[in-house]
Design a protein around this motif. Structure first.
Motif, PDB file in Angstrom:
ATOM      1  N   GLN A   1       7.634   6.081   6.528  1.00 32.85           N
ATOM      2  CA  GLN A   1       7.863   5.775   5.114  1.00 32.85           C
ATOM      3  C   GLN A   1       8.634   6.940   4.515  1.00 32.85           C
ATOM      4  OE1 GLN A   1       3.903   5.213   3.608  1.00 32.85           O
ATOM      5  NE2 GLN A   1       3.444   7.392   3.492  1.00 32.85           N
TER       6      GLN A   1
ATOM      7  N   THR B   1       4.192  -0.570   6.667  1.00 31.25           N
ATOM      8  CA  THR B   1       3.019  -1.446   6.582  1.00 31.25           C
ATOM      9  C   THR B   1       2.428  -1.759   7.948  1.00 31.25           C
ATOM     10  OG1 THR B   1       4.494  -3.385   6.558  1.00 31.25           O
ATOM     11  CG2 THR B   1       3.752  -2.531   4.430  1.00 31.25           C
TER      12      THR B   1
ATOM     13  N   THR C   1       0.099  -1.553  11.080  1.00 33.39           N
ATOM     14  CA  THR C   1      -1.247  -1.042  11.318  1.00 33.39           C
ATOM     15  C   THR C   1      -1.695  -1.446  12.702  1.00 33.39           C
ATOM     16  OG1 THR C   1      -3.457  -0.832  10.321  1.00 33.39           O
ATOM     17  CG2 THR C   1      -2.491  -3.041  10.370  1.00 33.39           C
TER      18      THR C   1
ATOM     19  N   GLY D   1      -0.407  -6.428   8.419  1.00 30.95           N
ATOM     20  CA  GLY D   1      -0.115  -5.092   7.927  1.00 30.95           C
ATOM     21  C   GLY D   1      -1.251  -4.538   7.100  1.00 30.95           C
TER      22      GLY D   1
ATOM     23  N   PHE E   1      -1.971  -0.810   4.304  1.00 38.13           N
ATOM     24  CA  PHE E   1      -1.528   0.491   3.812  1.00 38.13           C
ATOM     25  C   PHE E   1      -2.567   1.573   4.092  1.00 38.13           C
ATOM     26  CE2 PHE E   1       0.994  -2.414   1.218  1.00 38.13           C
ATOM     27  CZ  PHE E   1       2.240  -1.820   1.254  1.00 38.13           C
TER      28      PHE E   1
ATOM     29  N   ARG F   1      -1.415   5.887   2.470  1.00 39.10           N
ATOM     30  CA  ARG F   1      -0.115   5.303   2.154  1.00 39.10           C
ATOM     31  C   ARG F   1      -0.077   4.720   0.743  1.00 39.10           C
ATOM     32  NH1 ARG F   1       1.102   1.991   7.663  1.00 39.10           N
ATOM     33  NH2 ARG F   1      -1.169   2.147   7.854  1.00 39.10           N
TER      34      ARG F   1
ATOM     35  N   MET G   1       9.928  -3.352   2.259  1.00 37.71           N
ATOM     36  CA  MET G   1       8.761  -3.362   3.124  1.00 37.71           C
ATOM     37  C   MET G   1       8.949  -4.440   4.185  1.00 37.71           C
ATOM     38  SD  MET G   1       6.075  -4.976   0.338  1.00 37.71           S
ATOM     39  CE  MET G   1       4.652  -5.023   1.440  1.00 37.71           C
TER      40      MET G   1
ATOM     41  N   HIS H   1       6.200  -6.432   5.854  1.00 39.44           N
ATOM     42  CA  HIS H   1       5.337  -7.580   5.579  1.00 39.44           C
ATOM     43  C   HIS H   1       5.574  -8.114   4.167  1.00 39.44           C
ATOM     44  CE1 HIS H   1       3.243  -5.737   9.007  1.00 39.44           C
ATOM     45  NE2 HIS H   1       2.761  -6.944   9.240  1.00 39.44           N
TER      46      HIS H   1
ATOM     47  N   VAL I   1      -0.878  -8.666   4.680  1.00 39.98           N
ATOM     48  CA  VAL I   1      -1.352  -7.307   4.424  1.00 39.98           C
ATOM     49  C   VAL I   1      -2.844  -7.353   4.097  1.00 39.98           C
ATOM     50  CG1 VAL I   1      -1.124  -5.303   2.906  1.00 39.98           C
ATOM     51  CG2 VAL I   1       0.916  -6.541   3.659  1.00 39.98           C
TER      52      VAL I   1
ATOM     53  N   TRP J   1      -3.895  -6.251   0.286  1.00 43.32           N
ATOM     54  CA  TRP J   1      -3.004  -6.732  -0.764  1.00 43.32           C
ATOM     55  C   TRP J   1      -3.536  -6.382  -2.159  1.00 43.32           C
ATOM     56  CZ3 TRP J   1      -1.964 -11.825   2.179  1.00 43.32           C
ATOM     57  CH2 TRP J   1      -0.632 -11.855   2.629  1.00 43.32           C
TER      58      TRP J   1
ATOM     59  N   PHE K   1      -2.818  -2.894  -3.131  1.00 50.69           N
ATOM     60  CA  PHE K   1      -1.370  -2.778  -3.290  1.00 50.69           C
ATOM     61  C   PHE K   1      -0.935  -3.376  -4.618  1.00 50.69           C
ATOM     62  CE2 PHE K   1       2.823  -4.862  -2.134  1.00 50.69           C
ATOM     63  CZ  PHE K   1       3.589  -3.720  -2.281  1.00 50.69           C
TER      64      PHE K   1
ATOM     65  N   HIS L   1      11.775  -7.862   1.598  1.00 47.28           N
ATOM     66  CA  HIS L   1      10.869  -7.828   2.743  1.00 47.28           C
ATOM     67  C   HIS L   1      11.397  -8.695   3.874  1.00 47.28           C
ATOM     68  CE1 HIS L   1       9.009 -11.901   2.530  1.00 47.28           C
ATOM     69  NE2 HIS L   1       9.280 -11.813   1.242  1.00 47.28           N
TER      70      HIS L   1
END
Length: 291
Positions: free
Chosen positions: A103, A118, A120, A126, A128, A132, A151, A153, A168, A171, A174, A190
């Motif tokens: 990132q 994103t 993982t 994904g 964060f 992050r 991003m 995802h 994600v 979410w 986020f 995205h």
């Protein structure tokens, strides 16, 4: 006005293996050549992840060769198919990454560009995580400039089960950060979904694109993954002070494109009259409705 090029989901392979029958190396080459020919006046190119299908080191070496000599700055990101170690082996010196994550940010003219990681472990979806998310919040808070966010995802649930099953995990957290900074974030670009997508989340617009390989048909009636033989594309975005427009580029289209002079309204009215249709010369007067 800022002009940028957005590509995603290249799914390159190290040994030429096809992606659901598609030669993604050739498709990516054609996309880059089309962009070079038609949009050399753009400010930069962003590729939002899944650069490699299996994460082989040789796939990133192939991408390095494909990008060699491209006339614009290029921003690279990883997706769930990518291998961090192999990506960084080839492209680790390319950007100011916030290691160990891929990132980073860059100020480009009047805009701040934010490139999110994103990926993982242990899932095609994904996440964060706290670090992050804090990094994102700090980058947004410190920037006096409007932000363009990139991003891999998709940034919010889509209603398509197969897509959202690989979405994600955090979410909600986020979205809280997006809500805090919605006045500053101009747009989110995205990939991941392999389909045309437009929408908004927390009042922020977003767009997603098709891949350079197999395309996903957004069938909302099944939990299965639906694929179709859609053509690949990339997009050109025009970002103005008060507007943002994206134009998908169907670079593999081989048919004719017909051009003609723009028709005049007087010609339209005359053609309508010849067919017995009256074209009004003034707008109707509003009618007051008694309460």
């Amino acid at each position: 006005m800022l002009k940028l090029i957005h590509m995603t989901d290249l799914h390159l392979t190290g040994n030429g293996e096809l992606h659901f029958g598609h030669d993604t190396h050739e498709t990516t080459r054609l996309a880059l050549e089309h962009a070079r020919t038609h949009f050399a006046d753009a400010s930069f190119l962003v590729i939002t992840g899944d650069l490699a299908n299996w994460g082989e080191l040789t796939a990133y070496r192939k991408l390095e060769q494909l990008l060699r000599g491209f006339p614009l700055p290029i921003y690279l990101m990883i997706g769930n198919h990518d291998n961090r170690e192999n990506f960084l082996t080839v492209f680790g010196d390319r950007h100011r990454f916030d290691a160990p994550f891929v990132q980073y940010w860059s100020d480009h003219g009047p805009y701040r560009l934010l490139f999110l990681d994103t990926q993982t472990a242990g899932t095609a979806g994904g996440a964060f995580g706290a670090y992050r998310l804090d990094w994102l919040d700090r980058r947004l808070s410190e920037s006096p400039k409007p932000v363009l966010m990139f991003m891999h995802h998709h940034p919010t649930p889509t209603g398509a089960f197969a897509m959202d099953a690989k979405g994600v995990a955090d979410w909600d957290a986020f979205h809280k950060i997006l809500a805090c900074h919605r006045g500053k974030i101009r747009h989110i670009f995205h990939g991941h979904c392999h389909t045309d997508m437009q929408g908004h989340v927390e009042g922020i617009s977003f767009t997603g694109l098709r891949s350079m390989g197999s395309q996903v048909f957004p069938d909302l009636s099944t939990e299965m993954v639906s694929r179709w033989e859609g053509a690949p594309h990339y997009a050109v975005a025009l970002v103005g002070d008060r507007s943002l427009v994206t134009h998908p580029q169907d670079f593999t289209y081989a048919g004719n494109v017909h051009t003609h002079a723009r028709g005049q309204f007087a010609d339209f009215a005359r053609n309508c009259a010849q067919r017995g249709v009256n074209v009004p010369e003034s707008d109707p007067e509003p009618v007051e409705i008694a309460s």
